[in-house]
Motif scaffolding. Structure first.
Motif: not given
Ligand code: SF4
Length: 286
Positions: A1-2, A5-6, A46, A48-50, A53, A143
């Motif tokens: 989680m960067q 963003s976080k 990561c 995930w790929r929000c 992000c 996440n």
């Molecule tokens: S893709 Fe989602 S979980 Fe991964 S770093 Fe970005 S915001 Fe965080």
């Protein structure tokens, strides 16, 4: 989680000030202080790929093998600079000259680092060598998808001894929603179990981002499902610190960026009030 963003800080994200690999400062006018960020994902990877992000050149994957000697040296250098050097005077406006927290947050999912538990031990050891505020928090921005790993649980459990907090991402409780927003196939059952594990090991906040896609606010079915999930989770006797409810504070760096916009203030406040009606504290960061 960067971190961008976080923490979703509005402020001077001055990662380059220090020019280090793993450690970077975030000066936040809004939070009125400096956070010491630790980025375990310098490879921008990561699992995930929000869609929202803010990591540029995000790629799928895990944290690379960490150089713990370098990480410790960087953390010591930076803490020395903050406690004994002129970092605050040189880089921080007078009203923000205090340390808010140490936050594991970076350009990817920090718990994907194999050395995660060792990193927590390292932070605890280094922290003890400096004259830092007694209540300084150690925040993990995650996440939550890997909490089922024993090494992650060991680290999260050790965080509880270091005034730790877990910020656990939960944007949607529907399979479609998580696929659409986070691009993950993680099941609700796994997510719920991981959340349960986290809350039992360390004080945990949910971290939820709401926004419009193609001009449409989250569908009613999504927000209703979210509230039912929360209600049933709490009814089972699980404990949550609360919900950090975010809007889109900074632009997405993903291809979906042009389709994303903020929900309006009324929507945010209404949703926030519905969460609070369940007896849950909400911190709103539109
Ligand atoms: S893709 Fe989602 S979980 Fe991964 S770093 Fe970005 S915001 Fe965080």
């Amino acid at each position: 989680m960067q971190r961008t963003s976080k923490l979703l800080h509005i402020g001077d994200h001055s990662r380059d000030i220090a020019g280090l690999t793993y450690v970077y400062p975030v000066v936040s006018r809004r939070a009125g202080g400096v956070s010491i960020g630790i980025n375990l994902n310098p490879n921008n990877a990561c699992n995930w790929r929000c869609v929202y992000c803010q990591v540029p050149d995000l790629k799928r994957g895990s944290a690379p093998q960490l150089d713990l000697v370098t990480l410790e040296a960087e953390l010591r250098t930076f803490l020395h600079e903050i406690v004994h050097g002129d970092f605050m005077q040189t880089h921080v406006i007078p009203e923000a000259r205090r340390i808010n927290d140490i936050a594991l947050s970076g350009n990817g999912e920090p718990t994907s680092a194999r050395e995660f538990a060792q990193v927590i031990e390292l932070i605890g050891r280094v922290k003890a060598d400096y004259n830092l505020p007694k209540n300084l928090k150690l925040v993990l921005i995650t996440n939550g998808s890997l909490v089922n790993r024993p090494g992650v649980q060991a680290g999260v459990s050790a965080m509880a001894e270091l005034n730790g907090e877990v910020w656990f991402k939960l944007d949607s409780v529907t399979r479609e929603g998580r696929q659409r927003i986070n691009n993950t196939r993680m099941s609700l059952m796994r997510m719920r179990e991981n959340l349960r594990l986290a809350t039992r090991l360390c004080p945990t906040w949910l971290q939820t981002c709401v926004f419009q896609i193609n001009g449409m606010a989250p569908p009613v079915v999504e927000s209703d499902a979210y509230l039912s999930f929360l209600e049933s989770f709490l009814n089972e006797g699980e404990k949550l610190k609360g919900v950090l409810l975010y809007g889109l504070a900074r632009p997405s760096m993903q291809p979906e960026a042009p389709r994303l916009t903020k929900v309006d203030q009324v929507w945010m406040e209404t949703f926030s009030a519905r969460i609070q009606a369940l007896g849950v504290e909400v911190r709103l960061n539109p």
